[in-house]
Design a protein around this motif. Structure first.
Motif, short mmCIF file in Angstrom:
data_model
loop_
_atom_site.label_atom_id
_atom_site.label_comp_id
_atom_site.label_asym_id
_atom_site.label_seq_id
_atom_site.Cartn_x
_atom_site.Cartn_y
_atom_site.Cartn_z
N ASP A 186 -3.67 125.00 -2.32
CA ASP A 186 -4.52 126.16 -2.63
C ASP A 186 -3.75 127.22 -3.42
O ASP A 186 -4.35 128.21 -3.85
CB ASP A 186 -5.06 126.79 -1.34
N THR A 187 -2.46 127.02 -3.57
CA THR A 187 -1.65 127.98 -4.31
C THR A 187 -2.14 128.08 -5.75
O THR A 187 -2.26 127.08 -6.45
CB THR A 187 -0.17 127.56 -4.30
N ALA A 188 -2.46 129.30 -6.18
CA ALA A 188 -3.02 129.52 -7.51
C ALA A 188 -3.21 131.02 -7.71
O ALA A 188 -3.08 131.81 -6.76
CB ALA A 188 -4.35 128.81 -7.66
N VAL A 189 -3.54 131.39 -8.92
CA VAL A 189 -4.05 132.73 -9.19
C VAL A 189 -5.56 132.67 -9.04
O VAL A 189 -6.21 131.83 -9.66
CB VAL A 189 -3.66 133.23 -10.59
N TYR A 190 -6.09 133.53 -8.22
CA TYR A 190 -7.53 133.55 -7.95
C TYR A 190 -8.18 134.69 -8.73
O TYR A 190 -7.69 135.82 -8.73
CB TYR A 190 -7.78 133.71 -6.46
#
Length: 116
Positions: free
Chosen positions: A89-93
């Protein structure tokens, strides 16, 4: 002009939770849709969850059962509650809104990092 500001990102261990917020300000006409997207380096931005005005939320398979999109219409705000987070789920949201007339606006993004 409409401005979207995200908040709530951060570093969390796998299995933890985060709540992202998106606040809209400016000249806001009727909102047709709102949603959350995410992007990792080298990949296209992808949909996480979306809500059309008057409809129910839609979740991508990766978010089903773990993420919940909610709104506060009076405050022109929407949220993404993320539970049982995984390293993937690691990401820029990013939050996004589409107004009547199909004008689209994006927030600046908030980093979510999930450690294993």
């Amino acid at each position: 002009q409409v401005q979207l500001v995200e908040s709530g990102g951060g570093l969390v261990q796998a299995g933890g939770s985060l709540r992202l917020s998106c606040a809209a300000s400016g000249t806001i006409s009727r909102i047709r849709a709102m949603g959350w997207y995410r992007q990792v380096p080298g990949k296209q931005r992808e949909l996480v969850a979306r809500l059309y005005s008057g409809g129910g939320p839609y979740y991508e398979d990766s978010a089903k059962g773990r993420f919940t999109l909610s709104t506060n219409v009076a405050r022109n705000a929407w949220y993404l509650q993320m539970n049982n987070l995984k390293p993937e789920d690691t990401a820029v949201y990013y939050c996004k809104t589409v107004l009547v007339g199909d004008r689209e606006y994006w927030g600046q993004g908030t980093q979510v990092t999930v450690s294993s």
